[in-house]
Motif scaffolding. Structure first.
Motif, PDB file in Angstrom:
ATOM      1  N   LYS A  70       0.811  -1.221   0.000  1.00 53.51           N
ATOM      2  CA  LYS A  70       0.000   0.000   0.000  1.00 53.51           C
ATOM      3  C   LYS A  70       0.847   1.274   0.000  1.00 53.51           C
ATOM      4  CE  LYS A  70      -3.841  -2.177   2.440  1.00 53.51           C
ATOM      5  NZ  LYS A  70      -4.646  -2.197   3.687  1.00 53.51           N
ATOM      6  N   ARG A  71       2.152   1.091   0.161  1.00 48.45           N
ATOM      7  CA  ARG A  71       3.059   2.245   0.246  1.00 48.45           C
ATOM      8  C   ARG A  71       3.198   2.917  -1.118  1.00 48.45           C
ATOM      9  NH1 ARG A  71       8.774   2.270  -0.433  1.00 48.45           N
ATOM     10  NH2 ARG A  71       8.695  -0.003  -0.585  1.00 48.45           N
ATOM     11  N   THR A  72       3.031   4.223  -1.158  1.00 47.96           N
ATOM     12  CA  THR A  72       3.198   4.980  -2.404  1.00 47.96           C
ATOM     13  C   THR A  72       4.396   5.922  -2.342  1.00 47.96           C
ATOM     14  OG1 THR A  72       1.638   6.665  -1.623  1.00 47.96           O
ATOM     15  CG2 THR A  72       0.745   4.893  -2.997  1.00 47.96           C
ATOM     16  N   ARG A  73       5.076   5.948  -1.220  1.00 45.85           N
ATOM     17  CA  ARG A  73       6.283   6.763  -1.081  1.00 45.85           C
ATOM     18  C   ARG A  73       7.482   5.922  -1.514  1.00 45.85           C
ATOM     19  NH1 ARG A  73       9.109   8.547   4.517  1.00 45.85           N
ATOM     20  NH2 ARG A  73      10.862   9.656   3.621  1.00 45.85           N
ATOM     21  N   SER A 164       3.463   6.491  -8.602  1.00 47.83           N
ATOM     22  CA  SER A 164       2.249   5.731  -8.290  1.00 47.83           C
ATOM     23  C   SER A 164       2.588   4.248  -8.165  1.00 47.83           C
ATOM     24  CB  SER A 164       1.171   5.950  -9.354  1.00 47.83           C
ATOM     25  OG  SER A 164       1.629   5.549 -10.620  1.00 47.83           O
ATOM     26  N   ARG A 165       1.672   3.520  -7.558  1.00 49.77           N
ATOM     27  CA  ARG A 165       1.856   2.083  -7.308  1.00 49.77           C
ATOM     28  C   ARG A 165       0.682   1.339  -7.909  1.00 49.77           C
ATOM     29  NH1 ARG A 165       4.733  -0.203  -2.635  1.00 49.77           N
ATOM     30  NH2 ARG A 165       5.615  -2.128  -3.436  1.00 49.77           N
ATOM     31  N   ARG A 166       0.958   0.224  -8.555  1.00 51.86           N
ATOM     32  CA  ARG A 166      -0.103  -0.581  -9.148  1.00 51.86           C
ATOM     33  C   ARG A 166      -0.527  -1.696  -8.197  1.00 51.86           C
ATOM     34  NH1 ARG A 166       2.969  -0.921 -14.805  1.00 51.86           N
ATOM     35  NH2 ARG A 166       2.185   0.970 -15.769  1.00 51.86           N
ATOM     36  N   TRP A 169       1.913  -4.322  -7.156  1.00 55.91           N
ATOM     37  CA  TRP A 169       3.012  -3.776  -6.360  1.00 55.91           C
ATOM     38  C   TRP A 169       4.169  -3.250  -7.204  1.00 55.91           C
ATOM     39  CZ3 TRP A 169       3.462  -8.132  -2.099  1.00 55.91           C
ATOM     40  CH2 TRP A 169       2.266  -8.180  -1.379  1.00 55.91           C
ATOM     41  N   TRP A 171       5.919  -0.245  -9.654  1.00 55.48           N
ATOM     42  CA  TRP A 171       5.979   1.213  -9.554  1.00 55.48           C
ATOM     43  C   TRP A 171       5.888   1.853 -10.932  1.00 55.48           C
ATOM     44  CZ3 TRP A 171       6.210   3.572  -4.818  1.00 55.48           C
ATOM     45  CH2 TRP A 171       6.631   2.791  -3.725  1.00 55.48           C
ATOM     46  N   TRP A 199       6.237   4.123   6.043  1.00 57.80           N
ATOM     47  CA  TRP A 199       4.859   4.431   5.670  1.00 57.80           C
ATOM     48  C   TRP A 199       4.540   5.877   5.942  1.00 57.80           C
ATOM     49  CZ3 TRP A 199       5.435  -0.351   8.479  1.00 57.80           C
ATOM     50  CH2 TRP A 199       5.445  -1.470   7.633  1.00 57.80           C
TER      51      TRP A 199
END
Length: 199
Positions: A70-73, A164-166, A169, A171, A199
């Motif tokens: 769930k991490r987008t950083r 962004s993240r798909r 998982w 990038w 996170w």
């Protein structure tokens, strides 16, 4: 009871852990969580490094994988752990698109590599790359209580790329001229990305 847990979804099994000491022992067993973790990882582009730490329980590996997915950083470890496909977008000048083999249909997408020293390289004979010096930076700005306001990656002085993240998982980093996509490497030994949760 163990057989019953095998047919339950992961969330339900996790909730049952607090019912009693007896349920806790069964519901946290590696034997139960190993197949659930394998099912979670199936079809994922990248498996987080932190979930492959030796001695970690299968339940902890499952939980850390969910949180990391769930991490987008994006972190430097993520950039350097992966090979990246580089493509120009339709909005890029035609001259640049003509140098991109994936646009012309004459070859696969170009590849880019990020390195811990802050540099970036490409494959030999890459017509876009040209052997010039290239550096990258990750910019993150915050508003109150650790909430992220802006987060992007920049190559030299080119326009910033949003991150962004798909669902698998992987990038993606993109601006109006080009995009980078991480190449799937789920079987990479030791996993990818940061070792400690971010996170």
């Amino acid at each position: 009871m163990g057989k019953m847990f095998e047919f339950m979804d992961a969330r339900s099994v996790a909730r049952s852990i607090v019912v009693s000491l007896g349920w806790h022992e069964i519901a946290t067993s590696d034997r139960l969580w190993a197949p659930k973790r394998a099912e979670l990882w199936k079809g994922k582009a990248h498996i987080p490094r932190m979930s492959k730490v030796r001695g970690l329980s299968k339940l902890a590996a499952y939980s850390l994988s969910i949180m990391d997915g769930k991490r987008t950083r994006i972190m430097k470890e993520d950039l350097c752990s992966h090979v990246w496909e580089f493509r120009f977008k339709k909005t890029a000048p035609e001259y640049w698109r003509n140098l991109d083999p994936s646009w012309k249909g004459t070859g696969p997408p170009m590849r880019r590599y990020f390195h811990p020293d802050g540099s970036q390289t490409a494959d030999p004979n890459d017509k876009v790359w040209g052997g010039h010096e290239c550096t990258f930076s990750i910019i993150t700005s915050y508003i109150g209580e650790g909430q992220i306001r802006n987060h992007y990656v920049r190559i030299n002085r080119w326009p910033p790329m949003t991150v962004s993240r798909r669902e698998d998982w992987s990038w993606e980093m993109a601006n109006h001229l080009y995009c980078y996509n991480s190449v799937p490497d789920a079987e990479k030994e030791g996993g990818t990305g940061p070792l400690f949760p971010v996170w």
